[in-house]
Design a protein around this motif. Structure first.
Motif, PDB file in Angstrom:
ATOM      1  N   VAL A 104       0.888  -1.169   0.000  1.00  0.00           N
ATOM      2  CA  VAL A 104       0.000   0.000   0.000  1.00  0.00           C
ATOM      3  C   VAL A 104       0.919   1.210   0.000  1.00  0.00           C
ATOM      4  CG1 VAL A 104      -1.746   1.294   1.273  1.00  0.00           C
ATOM      5  CG2 VAL A 104      -1.835  -1.209   1.232  1.00  0.00           C
ATOM      6  N   GLY A 105       0.779   2.057  -0.997  1.00  0.00           N
ATOM      7  CA  GLY A 105       1.690   3.182  -1.155  1.00  0.00           C
ATOM      8  C   GLY A 105       1.361   4.331  -0.221  1.00  0.00           C
ATOM      9  N   SER A 106       2.313   5.237  -0.152  1.00  0.00           N
ATOM     10  CA  SER A 106       2.188   6.398   0.718  1.00  0.00           C
ATOM     11  C   SER A 106       0.877   7.161   0.480  1.00  0.00           C
ATOM     12  CB  SER A 106       3.389   7.299   0.424  1.00  0.00           C
ATOM     13  OG  SER A 106       3.490   8.325   1.345  1.00  0.00           O
ATOM     14  N   ARG A 129       4.386   4.549   4.906  1.00  0.00           N
ATOM     15  CA  ARG A 129       3.936   5.697   5.693  1.00  0.00           C
ATOM     16  C   ARG A 129       3.458   6.819   4.769  1.00  0.00           C
ATOM     17  NH1 ARG A 129       7.666   8.882  10.189  1.00  0.00           N
ATOM     18  NH2 ARG A 129       6.040  10.281  10.948  1.00  0.00           N
ATOM     19  N   GLY A 130       2.294   7.378   5.065  1.00  0.00           N
ATOM     20  CA  GLY A 130       1.829   8.546   4.315  1.00  0.00           C
ATOM     21  C   GLY A 130       2.862   9.652   4.430  1.00  0.00           C
ATOM     22  N   PHE A 131       3.054  10.440   3.379  1.00  0.00           N
ATOM     23  CA  PHE A 131       4.185  11.385   3.429  1.00  0.00           C
ATOM     24  C   PHE A 131       3.984  12.536   4.404  1.00  0.00           C
ATOM     25  CE2 PHE A 131       1.755  13.827   0.556  1.00  0.00           C
ATOM     26  CZ  PHE A 131       1.466  13.083  -0.572  1.00  0.00           C
ATOM     27  N   ILE A 154       3.519  -5.384   7.484  1.00  0.00           N
ATOM     28  CA  ILE A 154       4.861  -4.809   7.636  1.00  0.00           C
ATOM     29  C   ILE A 154       4.744  -3.305   7.379  1.00  0.00           C
ATOM     30  CG2 ILE A 154       7.200  -4.732   6.663  1.00  0.00           C
ATOM     31  CD1 ILE A 154       6.812  -7.650   5.771  1.00  0.00           C
ATOM     32  N   LEU A 155       5.318  -2.486   8.231  1.00  0.00           N
ATOM     33  CA  LEU A 155       5.315  -1.043   8.001  1.00  0.00           C
ATOM     34  C   LEU A 155       6.591  -0.655   7.244  1.00  0.00           C
ATOM     35  CD1 LEU A 155       3.976   0.442  11.362  1.00  0.00           C
ATOM     36  CD2 LEU A 155       2.754  -0.572   9.465  1.00  0.00           C
ATOM     37  N   CYS A 156       6.483   0.359   6.403  1.00  0.00           N
ATOM     38  CA  CYS A 156       7.668   0.817   5.655  1.00  0.00           C
ATOM     39  C   CYS A 156       7.794   2.331   5.728  1.00  0.00           C
ATOM     40  CB  CYS A 156       7.588   0.347   4.205  1.00  0.00           C
ATOM     41  SG  CYS A 156       9.042   0.816   3.232  1.00  0.00           S
ATOM     42  N   GLU A 157       8.860   2.764   6.404  1.00  0.00           N
ATOM     43  CA  GLU A 157       9.186   4.210   6.486  1.00  0.00           C
ATOM     44  C   GLU A 157       9.813   4.629   5.151  1.00  0.00           C
ATOM     45  OE1 GLU A 157       9.100   6.914   8.627  1.00  0.00           O
ATOM     46  OE2 GLU A 157      10.293   7.960   7.118  1.00  0.00           O
ATOM     47  N   ARG A 158       9.243   5.644   4.510  1.00  0.00           N
ATOM     48  CA  ARG A 158       9.731   6.062   3.188  1.00  0.00           C
ATOM     49  C   ARG A 158       9.986   7.563   3.119  1.00  0.00           C
ATOM     50  NH1 ARG A 158       7.089   9.838   1.000  1.00  0.00           N
ATOM     51  NH2 ARG A 158       6.798   9.010  -1.094  1.00  0.00           N
ATOM     52  N   GLY A 159      10.123   8.161   4.311  1.00  0.00           N
ATOM     53  CA  GLY A 159      10.404   9.591   4.335  1.00  0.00           C
ATOM     54  C   GLY A 159       9.121  10.395   4.395  1.00  0.00           C
ATOM     55  N   ILE A 160       9.212  11.525   5.080  1.00  0.00           N
ATOM     56  CA  ILE A 160       8.069  12.430   5.209  1.00  0.00           C
ATOM     57  C   ILE A 160       8.459  13.786   4.618  1.00  0.00           C
ATOM     58  CG2 ILE A 160       6.872  11.328   7.125  1.00  0.00           C
ATOM     59  CD1 ILE A 160       8.453  13.067   9.055  1.00  0.00           C
TER      60      ILE A 160
END
Ligand code: PEP
Ligand code: MN
Length: 261
Positions: A104-106, A129-131, A154-160
């Motif tokens: 599931v994308g940001s 993670r939502g941005f 699974i959670l994925c931190e992708r930057g905010i």
């Protein structure tokens, strides 16, 4: 000892996932060439965008349904499980047939209708993670995914979003440490979308290991300059192979092992 992805969720604590592949599936040759590099490197999962949520409707939107048979061929040839981003609940039946892990994308972290539908499935889901999402909002979105009984989240931190656009986003590594200390979530890091710059990806991937991450997701491409999406952040095969060697050297320091496909 090598752990397979199918056994992973039974004891995820000492394991490390590596997800690699192109931002978008562009052609048969591009996907198969990349899949071979990913398989040979010992990574866990091949990634590749089928449907792309682009900021502009004029940008490449992904191959869509034409990509499924390419995914099937790559999986059969290389024996790698596959992860792709779902952008619409109507894609669920095809994802169940062709995809092993759903992303599931940001942009869809707040799409609670989609999260509820995915919570009923027996497929692992990576929730980016939502941005602009707070940690509480992200954790509650994960609760939606678990609400129907799905325990493979699974959670994925992708930057905010930050105030400086020198990097594409601000990689919040403290979020990884926070989630590992105060929640029971498995947490990955995507240094590609976090930085938007292939020169920064390896450093952030290595930092993620020591922040306590359970895995990383990186974008790679046979020819980043020609990529139809996210070329500036894509690693060349050579840079990716170097990073994988470094990861293998570093994992013993955090008492973790790579999950193989
Ligand atoms: C991706 O992983 O291809 C992607 C679009 O990432 P994000 O949802 O984090 O922007
Ligand atoms: Mn991308």
């Amino acid at each position: 000892m090598t752990v397979k992805l199918t056994e992973y969720f039974q004891d995820a604590k000492q394991q490390f996932l590596v997800v690699a592949g192109p931002c978008s599936i562009e052609s048969r040759e591009q996907l198969l060439d990349t899949a071979k590099v990913v398989a040979d490197s010992g990574a866990t999962l091949l990634r590749g965008g089928i449907y792309k949520l682009r900021t502009s409707p004029d940008s490449f939107q992904g191959l869509g349904e034409d990509a499924y048979l390419l995914v099937k061929e790559a999986k059969e040839q290389l024996g790698l499980p596959f992860i792709a981003e779902i952008t619409d609940p109507r894609q669920i039946p095809l994802f169940q047939d062709y995809v092993d892990v759903i992303q599931v994308g940001s942009r869809n972290m707040y799409n609670y209708a989609l999260l509820k539908e995915l919570s009923e499935l027996d497929l692992p889901v990576v929730l980016k993670r939502g941005f602009s999402a707070t940690l509480d909002e992200w954790i509650k979105a994960a609760d939606y995914l678990r609400s129907g009984g799905n325990d493979k989240v699974i959670l994925c931190e992708r930057g905010i979003r930050g105030f400086d656009n020198k990097t594409r986003n601000v990689l919040d590594l403290a979020s990884v440490s926070y989630l590992k200390k105060y929640s029971d979530h498995i947490v990955m890091v995507d240094p590609s979308h976090a930085t938007g710059d292939s020169n920064l990806v390896a450093d952030m991937a290595k930092a993620a290991i020591f922040a306590g991450a359970d895995g990383i997701m990186v974008e790679i491409h046979p020819n980043p300059e020609q990529a139809l999406s996210d070329g500036p952040q894509a690693l060349t095969f050579q840079a990716y192979e170097k990073l994988m060697q470094e990861i293998k050297t570093l994992l013993p320091y955090v008492q973790k092992e790579l999950v193989r496909s």
